[in-house]
Design an enzyme around this catalytic site. Structure first.
Site, PDB file in Angstrom:
ATOM      1  N   ASP A   1       0.857  -1.177   0.000  1.00 44.20           N
ATOM      2  CA  ASP A   1       0.000   0.000   0.000  1.00 44.20           C
ATOM      3  C   ASP A   1       0.896   1.231   0.000  1.00 44.20           C
ATOM      4  O   ASP A   1       1.147   1.851   1.021  1.00 44.20           O
ATOM      5  CB  ASP A   1      -0.939   0.002   1.201  1.00 44.20           C
ATOM      6  CG  ASP A   1      -2.090   0.974   0.976  1.00 44.20           C
ATOM      7  OD1 ASP A   1      -2.132   1.585  -0.110  1.00 44.20           O
ATOM      8  OD2 ASP A   1      -2.915   1.125   1.873  1.00 44.20           O
TER       9      ASP A   1
ATOM     10  N   CYS B   1       0.437   4.672   1.988  1.00 46.75           N
ATOM     11  CA  CYS B   1      -0.588   4.586   2.998  1.00 46.75           C
ATOM     12  C   CYS B   1      -0.258   5.755   3.917  1.00 46.75           C
ATOM     13  O   CYS B   1       0.888   5.923   4.309  1.00 46.75           O
ATOM     14  CB  CYS B   1      -0.449   3.253   3.725  1.00 46.75           C
ATOM     15  SG  CYS B   1      -1.717   2.987   4.924  1.00 46.75           S
TER      16      CYS B   1
ATOM     17  N   LYS C   1     -15.350   2.800   9.304  1.00 50.68           N
ATOM     18  CA  LYS C   1     -14.316   1.816   8.978  1.00 50.68           C
ATOM     19  C   LYS C   1     -14.402   1.489   7.502  1.00 50.68           C
ATOM     20  O   LYS C   1     -15.466   1.256   6.966  1.00 50.68           O
ATOM     21  CB  LYS C   1     -14.550   0.519   9.758  1.00 50.68           C
ATOM     22  CG  LYS C   1     -14.113   0.554  11.184  1.00 50.68           C
ATOM     23  CD  LYS C   1     -12.659   0.872  11.378  1.00 50.68           C
ATOM     24  CE  LYS C   1     -11.722  -0.142  10.738  1.00 50.68           C
ATOM     25  NZ  LYS C   1     -10.314   0.265  10.875  1.00 50.68           N
TER      26      LYS C   1
ATOM     27  N   PRO D   1      -2.222   7.693  14.167  1.00 53.35           N
ATOM     28  CA  PRO D   1      -3.552   7.164  14.464  1.00 53.35           C
ATOM     29  C   PRO D   1      -3.478   6.034  15.493  1.00 53.35           C
ATOM     30  O   PRO D   1      -2.562   5.216  15.444  1.00 53.35           O
ATOM     31  CB  PRO D   1      -4.020   6.609  13.116  1.00 53.35           C
ATOM     32  CG  PRO D   1      -2.771   6.317  12.353  1.00 53.35           C
ATOM     33  CD  PRO D   1      -1.705   7.241  12.875  1.00 53.35           C
ATOM     34  N   GLY D   2      -4.439   6.012  16.386  1.00 54.29           N
ATOM     35  CA  GLY D   2      -4.522   4.898  17.332  1.00 54.29           C
ATOM     36  C   GLY D   2      -5.323   3.781  16.699  1.00 54.29           C
ATOM     37  O   GLY D   2      -5.744   3.887  15.542  1.00 54.29           O
TER      38      GLY D   2
ATOM     39  N   HIS E   1      -7.352   7.998   7.092  1.00 57.82           N
ATOM     40  CA  HIS E   1      -6.243   7.055   6.918  1.00 57.82           C
ATOM     41  C   HIS E   1      -6.536   6.179   5.709  1.00 57.82           C
ATOM     42  O   HIS E   1      -7.454   5.363   5.738  1.00 57.82           O
ATOM     43  CB  HIS E   1      -6.124   6.191   8.183  1.00 57.82           C
ATOM     44  CG  HIS E   1      -5.044   5.152   8.115  1.00 57.82           C
ATOM     45  ND1 HIS E   1      -5.100   3.971   8.818  1.00 57.82           N
ATOM     46  CD2 HIS E   1      -3.885   5.109   7.438  1.00 57.82           C
ATOM     47  CE1 HIS E   1      -4.018   3.256   8.570  1.00 57.82           C
ATOM     48  NE2 HIS E   1      -3.267   3.918   7.734  1.00 57.82           N
TER      49      HIS E   1
ATOM     50  N   HIS F   1       4.257   4.852  13.418  1.00 56.71           N
ATOM     51  CA  HIS F   1       3.144   5.200  12.534  1.00 56.71           C
ATOM     52  C   HIS F   1       1.785   4.893  13.135  1.00 56.71           C
ATOM     53  O   HIS F   1       0.759   5.188  12.542  1.00 56.71           O
ATOM     54  CB  HIS F   1       3.285   4.514  11.184  1.00 56.71           C
ATOM     55  CG  HIS F   1       2.780   3.096  11.131  1.00 56.71           C
ATOM     56  ND1 HIS F   1       3.192   2.131  12.010  1.00 56.71           N
ATOM     57  CD2 HIS F   1       1.906   2.499  10.290  1.00 56.71           C
ATOM     58  CE1 HIS F   1       2.582   0.992  11.713  1.00 56.71           C
ATOM     59  NE2 HIS F   1       1.793   1.181  10.676  1.00 56.71           N
TER      60      HIS F   1
END
Lengths: 472, 138
Positions: free
Chosen positions: A93, A96, A471, A369-370, A232, A395
């Site tokens: 990816d 990403c 999501k 990001p968590g 994301h 990351h």
């Protein structure tokens, strides 16, 4: 068992043995190292240390876990003359990445319309599969997008200049050449501009829960209780195909005999194939920037409809699967090198010309990001990162256990319920698959961030907490 | 062992599986079914569309890689979602298969498979049955 020795607080070394050209260095706490010992992370760090032209050390940062070829959370810099470039060191990816948007809305105002907002965004931004983009684009236009990235989308009328100016590489990596992208890759990607995709990709509405550094937060335009939005996603099918195509081409040209893992296939940076991969990788990276730019535009549109007075600005957009040509100090000498960051974020200190002008003095924003339902962080880059990790940091939380295990042990419906109970609205195409991304399957973001802050490879600025999750 | 078509193994970040078969063709078919399950779970997919596919590879691993990748391509580029493989033939590194499936647009699911990888991949004949091992990037 890979030999590993503690050489300092949160610093571990894998000594140079056998065909390793440099030692391995792992920046993690005892707890995080123990998790890495459970899978092949350390072995993969060691394998990367064997690649031609690698400089100083094969590095893994605190959220590292087993990947393919290179570990996730892996950083390696290569000499431009003797070194290699590896699609497996960037990942399938390509680019990403994570974009953070800030609004002039406070948490209280948002909560009144929470459900409505999350549903509107879910309808507007396509996610999952079988939900192609509403954005139709011709082949010719796609070529321009692959060269122009986020800027191309803004010029089409979907955004403002500040959006791409607040993006790593100004939203377009130079050197992109659409001729080096295969027809297959184009066909996979052409219908996917402006789509989230699936897997760990998401769109999240959050609020600023805590500020750790007032001055830096002010420069980034962040304040307590402010509503932010995090996106994301990556380069979708186009990027995946570019990686796959060049892995095959490199195998044909150079073979994989002698490589500890077939996924470590590579080409010399200054070879024809190495240059071609870079040109194609840059196209995929620009696709990802364009992708997020279009999503940003749609988010603005939807939010304006619900909150007519709203203002939505890009804080910053960081890549975490990429290879870059950057200047670093190697043995006291400044030189241009090729840095691979796979599941790692650039974390530059003050003054670097790569940082947007308005942030340059306080350093580069780092967006972490968590996992779903947990906090995310805004950090800031440091000189220390430039000294220790080729200007890189973590990351995200990093996976702890497999998707297979999560699907077996956890139920998507239950996870949704538990998130709802915490006041977090969730929308997804496939509720069962929610289990794969359960917070339990990830490392503790608090521990990961604590360690990088303590090491000084990035410093805490603000903590963001989720209010609504879409999501992919 | 041979009765089982495939099984999923532990892998921190990605999906790893082993597929089994009495012949190389069967192990390829079962690998494709494992990939299908990773893409859309145990959802029932109809056989409404037929696709003929041809791939080549210079060894069994690259042939399997190219074969499995073909389904990711068909899904992204042509919205084709695999149900089953009706016929398959492998001769001298060349594979031909007739695949049945449906338009992905009719189904609600999230495909998390980004790519096939060569990581820990093998295709081998273990006494009688064939075994493959694949890690999918998800």
């Amino acid at each position: 068992m890979v030999e590993i020795n503690k050489i300092g607080k949160n610093i571990y070394e894998i000594p140079k043995t056998g065909s390793m050209k440099v030692p391995g260095l792992v920046y993690a706490s005892e707890t995080l190292i123990e998790a890495m010992k459970q899978d092949k992370t350390l072995e993969q760090v060691k394998n990367v240390a064997c690649l031609p032209g690698i400089l100083q050390a094969s590095i893994a940062v605190a959220d590292a876990h087993q990947g393919y070829g290179f570990s996730i959370g892996g950083v390696a810099a290569f000499d431009l003359d003797k070194g290699i470039i590896s699609p497996g060191g960037v990942g399938y990816d390509i680019n990403c990445s994570v974009r953070l948007l800030k609004t002039n809305l406070k948490k209280k105002g948002f909560l009144e319309k929470k459900k409505e907002v999350v549903e509107a965004l879910f309808r507007k931004v396509p996610s999952g599969v079988g939900r192609g983009s509403k954005f139709q684009i011709t082949r010719k236009e796609l070529d321009k997008l692959l060269e122009g990235g986020a800027k191309y989308i803004v010029q089409k009328g979907f955004g403002v200049d500040e959006d791409f100016l607040h993006t790593e590489e100004n939203g377009a990596i130079p050197g992109a050449n659409p001729e080096k992208v295969s027809e297959h890759a184009v066909k996979r990607g052409i219908g996917q501009v402006g789509t989230l995709g699936a897997g760990n990709h998401f769109l999240e509405v959050q609020f600023v829960d805590e500020i750790f550094d007032d001055e830096v937060a002010k420069t980034f335009g962040l304040e307590k209780d402010q509503v932010t939005i995090m996106v994301h996603c990556g380069s979708r099918g186009l990027g995946h195909q570019v990686a796959s195509d060049y892995i095959k081409k490199m195998e044909e040209e150079y073979g994989f005999a002698g490589l500890p893992d077939r996924e470590l296939i590579n080409a010399p940076i200054n070879s024809k194939l190495g240059r071609e991969y870079y040109a194609a990788m840059a196209c995929a990276a620009n696709f990802a920037f364009a992708n997020k730019q279009l999503i940003t535009h749609w988010i603005r549109e939807e939010l304006k409809y619900i909150f007519p007075e709203i203002k939505v600005d890009v804080v910053y957009d960081v890549c975490h699967n990429i290879a870059k040509f950057e200047e670093h100090e190697i043995n006291g000498k400044k030189m241009k090198v090729c840095v691979h960051r796979k599941g790692a974020t650039r974390s530059f200190g003050p003054g670097r010309k790569e940082i947007p002008e308005d942030y340059r003095k306080v350093r580069q924003p780092v967006i972490i990001p968590g996992s779903m339902g947990t906090a995310s962080y805004v950090l800031v880059g440091t000189k220390k990162a430039e000294e220790l990790t080729f200007g890189s940091t973590v990351h995200g939380a990093g996976r702890l256990s497999s998707r297979t295990k999560a699907l077996r042990d956890l139920r998507g419906e239950k996870i949704k319920k538990s998130l709802n109970e915490q006041g977090i609205e969730v929308k997804t195409m496939d509720i069962k698959a929610l289990a794969e991304e359960a917070p339990q399957a990830y490392k503790d973001i608090e521990e990961v961030v604590r360690v990088v802050d303590e090491l000084g490879i990035s410093k805490k600025v603000a903590r963001l907490k989720p209010l609504g999750v879409i999501k992919g | 062992m041979v009765n089982k078509k495939f099984k999923f193994l532990e892998h921190t970040a990605d999906v790893k599986f082993q597929a089994f078969g009495k012949t190389i063709e069967q192990v390829f078919v079962n690998s494709a079914l494992a990939e299908k399950e990773t893409i859309c779970g145990k959802k029932k997919i109809l056989s409404k569309i037929k696709k003929e596919i041809k791939v080549t590879g210079k060894d069994n691993e690259s042939l399997l890689y190219n074969f499995l990748e073909q389904f990711l391509y068909l899904l992204d580029a042509e919205d084709f979602l695999l149900n089953k493989i009706k016929a398959i033939k492998i001769v001298n590194g060349k594979l031909k298969a007739t695949c049945l499936g449906d338009s992905a647009k009719k189904y609600k699911f999230r495909n998390s498979v980004k790519a096939v990888t060569y990581n820990e991949m093998f295709v081998k004949k273990d006494k009688n049955p064939w075994i493959s091992q694949v890690v999918l990037d998800v």
